[in-house]
Scaffold this motif. Structure first.
Motif, PDB file in Angstrom:
ATOM      1  N   PRO A 159       0.848  -1.233  -0.056  1.00 37.67           N
ATOM      2  CA  PRO A 159       0.089   0.119  -0.066  1.00 37.67           C
ATOM      3  C   PRO A 159       0.748   1.184  -0.160  1.00 37.67           C
ATOM      4  N   GLY A 160       0.175   2.115  -0.958  1.00 39.51           N
ATOM      5  CA  GLY A 160       1.237   3.501  -0.910  1.00 39.51           C
ATOM      6  C   GLY A 160       2.255   3.337  -1.928  1.00 39.51           C
ATOM      7  N   ARG A 161       2.815   1.982  -2.279  1.00 36.43           N
ATOM      8  CA  ARG A 161       3.956   1.914  -3.345  1.00 36.43           C
ATOM      9  C   ARG A 161       5.149   2.777  -2.956  1.00 36.43           C
ATOM     10  N   PRO A 162       5.904   2.439  -1.685  1.00 39.65           N
ATOM     11  CA  PRO A 162       6.942   3.263  -1.222  1.00 39.65           C
ATOM     12  C   PRO A 162       8.072   2.861  -2.176  1.00 39.65           C
ATOM     13  N   VAL A 163       8.927   3.861  -2.249  1.00 39.24           N
ATOM     14  CA  VAL A 163      10.261   3.414  -3.063  1.00 39.24           C
ATOM     15  C   VAL A 163      11.148   2.963  -2.311  1.00 39.24           C
ATOM     16  N   THR A 164      12.230   2.167  -2.796  1.00 43.63           N
ATOM     17  CA  THR A 164      13.313   1.767  -2.063  1.00 43.63           C
ATOM     18  C   THR A 164      14.635   2.404  -2.471  1.00 43.63           C
ATOM     19  N   PHE A 165      15.570   1.965  -1.553  1.00 42.00           N
ATOM     20  CA  PHE A 165      16.808   2.618  -1.823  1.00 42.00           C
ATOM     21  C   PHE A 165      17.791   1.416  -1.834  1.00 42.00           C
ATOM     22  N   VAL A 166      18.851   1.652  -2.788  1.00 46.41           N
ATOM     23  CA  VAL A 166      20.050   0.208  -2.872  1.00 46.41           C
ATOM     24  C   VAL A 166      21.265   1.238  -3.364  1.00 46.41           C
ATOM     25  N   VAL A 167      22.287   0.454  -2.943  1.00 45.79           N
ATOM     26  CA  VAL A 167      23.682   1.330  -3.139  1.00 45.79           C
ATOM     27  C   VAL A 167      24.055   1.194  -4.343  1.00 45.79           C
ATOM     28  N   THR A 168      25.113   1.974  -4.963  1.00 48.39           N
ATOM     29  CA  THR A 168      25.271   2.323  -6.120  1.00 48.39           C
ATOM     30  C   THR A 168      26.723   1.530  -6.460  1.00 48.39           C
ATOM     31  N   PRO A 169      27.127   1.475  -7.686  1.00 51.59           N
ATOM     32  CA  PRO A 169      28.406   0.985  -8.104  1.00 51.59           C
ATOM     33  C   PRO A 169      29.425   2.079  -7.591  1.00 51.59           C
ATOM     34  N   VAL A 170      29.110   3.385  -7.562  1.00 51.54           N
ATOM     35  CA  VAL A 170      30.018   4.323  -7.046  1.00 51.54           C
ATOM     36  C   VAL A 170      30.385   3.966  -5.650  1.00 51.54           C
ATOM     37  N   PHE A 171      29.650   3.654  -4.804  1.00 51.50           N
ATOM     38  CA  PHE A 171      29.632   3.289  -3.543  1.00 51.50           C
ATOM     39  C   PHE A 171      30.657   2.073  -3.403  1.00 51.50           C
ATOM     40  N   LEU A 172      30.382   0.817  -4.053  1.00 56.50           N
ATOM     41  CA  LEU A 172      31.123  -0.337  -4.138  1.00 56.50           C
ATOM     42  C   LEU A 172      32.504  -0.007  -4.614  1.00 56.50           C
ATOM     43  N   ASP A 173      32.693   1.164  -5.634  1.00 60.16           N
ATOM     44  CA  ASP A 173      34.229   1.265  -6.096  1.00 60.16           C
ATOM     45  C   ASP A 173      34.786   2.029  -5.000  1.00 60.16           C
ATOM     46  N   HIS A 174      34.198   3.158  -4.315  1.00 65.60           N
ATOM     47  CA  HIS A 174      34.743   3.699  -3.371  1.00 65.60           C
ATOM     48  C   HIS A 174      35.474   2.918  -2.195  1.00 65.60           C
ATOM     49  N   PHE A 175      34.771   1.802  -1.968  1.00 67.32           N
ATOM     50  CA  PHE A 175      35.148   0.986  -0.709  1.00 67.32           C
ATOM     51  C   PHE A 175      35.853  -0.415  -1.275  1.00 67.32           C
ATOM     52  N   GLY A 176      36.316  -0.387  -2.518  1.00 70.47           N
ATOM     53  CA  GLY A 176      36.958  -1.533  -3.130  1.00 70.47           C
ATOM     54  C   GLY A 176      36.358  -2.728  -2.960  1.00 70.47           C
ATOM     55  N   LEU A 177      34.795  -2.757  -3.426  1.00 65.76           N
ATOM     56  CA  LEU A 177      33.959  -3.976  -3.123  1.00 65.76           C
ATOM     57  C   LEU A 177      33.409  -4.258  -4.487  1.00 65.76           C
ATOM     58  N   GLU A 178      33.595  -5.680  -4.604  1.00 67.48           N
ATOM     59  CA  GLU A 178      33.069  -6.339  -5.861  1.00 67.48           C
ATOM     60  C   GLU A 178      31.404  -6.249  -5.798  1.00 67.48           C
ATOM     61  N   SER A 179      31.088  -6.389  -4.887  1.00 69.69           N
ATOM     62  CA  SER A 179      29.383  -6.307  -4.722  1.00 69.69           C
ATOM     63  C   SER A 179      28.988  -6.306  -3.122  1.00 69.69           C
ATOM     64  N   ALA A 180      27.520  -5.857  -2.956  1.00 66.11           N
ATOM     65  CA  ALA A 180      27.246  -5.736  -1.472  1.00 66.11           C
ATOM     66  C   ALA A 180      27.555  -6.989  -0.515  1.00 66.11           C
ATOM     67  N   ARG A 181      27.720  -8.221  -1.319  1.00 69.82           N
ATOM     68  CA  ARG A 181      28.141  -9.396  -0.657  1.00 69.82           C
ATOM     69  C   ARG A 181      29.381  -9.240   0.086  1.00 69.82           C
ATOM     70  N   ASP A 182      30.165  -8.457  -0.343  1.00 68.58           N
ATOM     71  CA  ASP A 182      31.780  -8.139   0.272  1.00 68.58           C
ATOM     72  C   ASP A 182      31.932  -7.528   1.208  1.00 68.58           C
ATOM     73  N   LEU A 183      30.723  -6.648   1.724  1.00 73.06           N
ATOM     74  CA  LEU A 183      30.778  -6.003   3.060  1.00 73.06           C
ATOM     75  C   LEU A 183      31.176  -6.695   4.148  1.00 73.06           C
ATOM     76  N   PRO A 184      31.864  -5.830   5.234  1.00 71.74           N
ATOM     77  CA  PRO A 184      32.302  -6.544   6.420  1.00 71.74           C
ATOM     78  C   PRO A 184      31.269  -7.130   7.254  1.00 71.74           C
ATOM     79  N   GLY A 185      31.467  -8.195   8.019  1.00 69.92           N
ATOM     80  CA  GLY A 185      30.318  -8.731   8.816  1.00 69.92           C
ATOM     81  C   GLY A 185      29.967  -7.860  10.001  1.00 69.92           C
ATOM     82  N   LEU A 186      28.903  -8.386  10.709  1.00 74.51           N
ATOM     83  CA  LEU A 186      28.496  -7.320  12.045  1.00 74.51           C
ATOM     84  C   LEU A 186      29.451  -7.152  12.967  1.00 74.51           C
TER      85      LEU A 186
END
Length: 225
Positions: A159-186
């Motif tokens: 209901p309301g069809r809210p927008v979602t947010f995702v990270v971009t390749p610019v974010f991945l490139d800045h932190f040297g990540l190939e994909s969001a799966r490479d983020l550090p653990g909790l």
């Protein structure tokens, strides 16, 4: 009697035409890919390479040759999302410290919001607020959008069809990540101070926790950069 002189076989115009459009050798294609990646300020996709290189080239094969050639070197060919770029080898990053000047800082609210988007994408504003326990100001999201670290994703079919947010390749490139799966653990994030044990909503004294806090922190440290 002399045999009649035989004329040389006529050349096939079709084969001559084909030879004019033969793809360059793979070594030359590799040089082309290297030149494009070296000169590009942003990561380059295979489609971009196909559009720039001569007809018949195989940029994927040339890219793989180039990637192997740079293994163990000071510069590597790395994948950033669906694109490719040339980057300094991670173990040599300390040599660049004097060249990097960080002039922009993120508030803790922006850092927490960015982390939630990275780990829970696609995520809506309401979901971000539920996880953080405080409301998210529009300025926080606008800052991350302006930096091109996040972008608007598909609308949620609710209901309301809210927008979602995702990270971009610019974010991945800045932190040297190939994909969001490479983020550090909790555990790593908690050790860095990014994920705090916040009190549940409504448990804070009056006048606290209602809006984004503005405690300032350096953006790279909190992502293990």
């Amino acid at each position: 009697m002399q045999p009649p002189h035989s004329a040389p076989p006529a050349s096939d115009p079709q084969s001559d035409s084909d030879s004019l459009f033969d793809a360059p050798p793979i070594a030359e294609q590799e040089r082309m890919v290297e030149a494009v990646l070296f000169a590009s300020a942003t990561p380059v996709t295979l489609r971009d390479l196909e559009g720039r290189m001569p007809h018949g080239c195989n940029p994927a094969a040339a890219l793989e040759h180039l990637r192997k050639r740079y293994e163990g070197r000071g510069v590597r060919v790395v994948q950033v999302g669906e694109a490719w770029a040339m980057r300094t080898a991670p173990d040599l990053g300390f040599l660049m410290q004097k060249e990097i000047v960080e002039t922009r800082k993120l508030s803790r609210a922006a850092i927490e919001t960015l982390a939630i988007i990275a780990y829970h994408q696609p995520v809506t504003r309401a979901e971000i607020e539920e996880i953080r326990g405080v409301s998210v100001s529009r300025g926080t999201v606008d800052q991350l959008l302006e930096m091109e670290w996040i972008r608007i994703g598909r609308r949620r079919m609710t209901p309301g069809r809210p927008v979602t947010f995702v990270v971009t390749p610019v974010f991945l490139d800045h932190f040297g990540l190939e994909s969001a799966r490479d983020l550090p653990g909790l555990k790593e994030l908690r050790a860095a101070g990014l994920l705090e044990n916040r009190p549940p909503p409504g448990s804070l004294p009056m006048g606290q926790g209602g809006e984004d806090d503005e405690e300032v922190g350096d953006q790279p440290e909190l992502f293990g950069d």
